[in-house]
Scaffold this active site. Sequence first.
Site, PDB file in Angstrom:
ATOM      1  N   HIS A 141       0.774  -1.133   0.030  1.00 60.52           N
ATOM      2  CA  HIS A 141      -0.060   0.010   0.065  1.00 60.52           C
ATOM      3  C   HIS A 141       0.745   1.010   0.115  1.00 60.52           C
ATOM      4  O   HIS A 141       1.993   1.219   0.609  1.00 60.52           O
ATOM      5  CB  HIS A 141      -0.901  -0.055   1.104  1.00 60.52           C
ATOM      6  CG  HIS A 141      -0.264  -0.019   2.761  1.00 60.52           C
ATOM      7  ND1 HIS A 141       0.319   1.011   3.060  1.00 60.52           N
ATOM      8  CD2 HIS A 141       0.146  -1.089   3.307  1.00 60.52           C
ATOM      9  CE1 HIS A 141       1.024   0.503   4.119  1.00 60.52           C
ATOM     10  NE2 HIS A 141       0.933  -0.548   4.175  1.00 60.52           N
ATOM     11  N   GLY A 142       0.230   2.544  -0.268  1.00 59.19           N
ATOM     12  CA  GLY A 142       0.937   3.613  -0.418  1.00 59.19           C
ATOM     13  C   GLY A 142       1.131   3.901   1.175  1.00 59.19           C
ATOM     14  O   GLY A 142       0.626   3.532   1.994  1.00 59.19           O
ATOM     15  N   GLU A 201      -1.592  -7.474   7.125  1.00 56.74           N
ATOM     16  CA  GLU A 201      -0.137  -7.088   7.859  1.00 56.74           C
ATOM     17  C   GLU A 201       0.223  -8.012   8.951  1.00 56.74           C
ATOM     18  O   GLU A 201      -0.692  -8.455   9.721  1.00 56.74           O
ATOM     19  CB  GLU A 201       0.140  -5.668   8.280  1.00 56.74           C
ATOM     20  CG  GLU A 201       1.572  -5.329   8.685  1.00 56.74           C
ATOM     21  CD  GLU A 201       2.497  -5.708   7.844  1.00 56.74           C
ATOM     22  OE1 GLU A 201       2.704  -6.971   7.337  1.00 56.74           O
ATOM     23  OE2 GLU A 201       3.434  -4.757   7.510  1.00 56.74           O
ATOM     24  N   HIS A 224       0.829  -5.624   2.332  1.00 59.53           N
ATOM     25  CA  HIS A 224       1.570  -4.960   3.269  1.00 59.53           C
ATOM     26  C   HIS A 224       3.179  -5.378   3.342  1.00 59.53           C
ATOM     27  O   HIS A 224       3.316  -6.646   2.895  1.00 59.53           O
ATOM     28  CB  HIS A 224       0.985  -5.291   4.617  1.00 59.53           C
ATOM     29  CG  HIS A 224      -0.657  -5.038   4.665  1.00 59.53           C
ATOM     30  ND1 HIS A 224      -0.989  -3.695   5.251  1.00 59.53           N
ATOM     31  CD2 HIS A 224      -1.492  -5.699   4.369  1.00 59.53           C
ATOM     32  CE1 HIS A 224      -2.249  -3.559   5.063  1.00 59.53           C
ATOM     33  NE2 HIS A 224      -2.463  -4.846   4.655  1.00 59.53           N
ATOM     34  N   ARG A 265      -5.874   0.447   4.272  1.00 63.00           N
ATOM     35  CA  ARG A 265      -4.712   1.112   3.610  1.00 63.00           C
ATOM     36  C   ARG A 265      -4.468   0.387   2.326  1.00 63.00           C
ATOM     37  O   ARG A 265      -4.244   0.647   1.183  1.00 63.00           O
ATOM     38  CB  ARG A 265      -3.591   1.199   4.481  1.00 63.00           C
ATOM     39  CG  ARG A 265      -2.826  -0.013   5.247  1.00 63.00           C
ATOM     40  CD  ARG A 265      -2.010   0.400   6.460  1.00 63.00           C
ATOM     41  NE  ARG A 265      -1.291  -0.655   6.924  1.00 63.00           N
ATOM     42  CZ  ARG A 265      -1.688  -1.248   7.999  1.00 63.00           C
ATOM     43  NH1 ARG A 265      -2.929  -1.275   8.417  1.00 63.00           N
ATOM     44  NH2 ARG A 265      -1.094  -2.196   8.618  1.00 63.00           N
TER      45      ARG A 265
HETATM   46  C1  DG2 Z   1       4.207  -1.622   8.902  1.00 55.93           C
HETATM   47  C2  DG2 Z   1       5.300  -2.397   8.477  1.00 55.93           C
HETATM   48  O1  DG2 Z   1       3.281  -2.479   8.063  1.00 55.93           O
HETATM   49  O2  DG2 Z   1       6.330  -1.916   9.320  1.00 55.93           O
HETATM   50  O3  DG2 Z   1       3.011  -2.841  10.555  1.00 55.93           O
HETATM   51  O4  DG2 Z   1       4.100  -0.919  10.947  1.00 55.93           O
HETATM   52  O5  DG2 Z   1       3.382  -2.365   5.529  1.00 55.93           O
HETATM   53  O6  DG2 Z   1       1.083  -2.374   6.771  1.00 55.93           O
HETATM   54  O7  DG2 Z   1       2.575  -0.188   6.815  1.00 55.93           O
HETATM   55  P1  DG2 Z   1       2.242  -1.709   6.665  1.00 55.93           P
HETATM   56  C3  DG2 Z   1       3.895  -1.684  10.196  1.00 55.93           C
HETATM   57  P2  DG2 Z   1       7.937  -2.635   9.475  1.00 55.93           P
HETATM   58  O8  DG2 Z   1       8.037  -4.134   9.711  1.00 55.93           O
HETATM   59  O9  DG2 Z   1       8.314  -2.115   8.189  1.00 55.93           O
HETATM   60  O10 DG2 Z   1       8.288  -1.784  10.707  1.00 55.93           O
END
Ligand code: DG2
Length: 248
Positions: free
Chosen positions: A9-10, A87, A182, A60
């Site tokens: 996602h952006g 994620e 993600h 997102r």
């Molecule tokens: C980020 C990835 O997830 O973080 O969960 O903080 O891709 O949904 O923005 P996303 C998060 P990092 O593992 O790179 O810290």
Amino acid sequence: MYKIVLLRHGESQWNLENRFTGWTDVDLTEKGEAQAREAGHVLAKEGFRFDIAFTSLQTRANRTLNLCLESMNLSFIPVLKSWRLNERHYGALQGLDKSETAAKYGDEQVLVWRRSYDIPPPALELTDERFPGNDPRYADLPKDDLPQTECLKDCVARFLPYWDMEIKPRVAEGKSVIIAAHGNSLRSLYKHLAKVSDEDIIGVNIPTGMPLVFELNEKFETEKFYYLGDPEAVKKAMEAVANQGKAK
Ligand code: DG2
């Protein structure tokens, strides 16, 4: 030869604020929306056209997919959503500032929590309001599938059955597929497709809003994979993701 596109996602509001997000459902920033549209333009310019799309149950990624498809004039294609593309759950870290966490626990510890293959961040209590069992969108999930935290290995374990059962068969029947998800859920698929070892996956960072193309042969082995877009910009964006977990 099959081609599939992975799209993180952006930029989200919590990417901007540098907070651990995981299953927290935050929206895109304006920059994130623009990245999603731009991804669609780049894909269209490179001649991509999709028959079906897959995404998570998180706003997102859903909105990134919609904006990307809209700028490709493909808003009509079927979209399948699953929690399996969500994620990685960041456990008790969700909501914390990544740099402040590194200042408190050390860069090394935060690197382990962010990137190690099999060491999960501290778990949430079941009574914690951040526990996914409190979110109606997951009401149909069996209790055992609701995470209190996840390492990448856990994320691989839930993503790959979906890849095998839902995505791969569509690709095999000739459908052109995009997966909008993600940073870490896509690292799970990346690890599998590019056969990255448990050690080397630590160094893989996926930037927001940049289409990643995998070319696979008939046996679903990866022939090559590459980002669309300016290689310098991609490199810089990957480094920026890596640096998010360092103390200032
Ligand atoms: C980020 C990835 O997830 O973080 O969960 O903080 O891709 O949904 O923005 P996303 C998060 P990092 O593992 O790179 O810290």
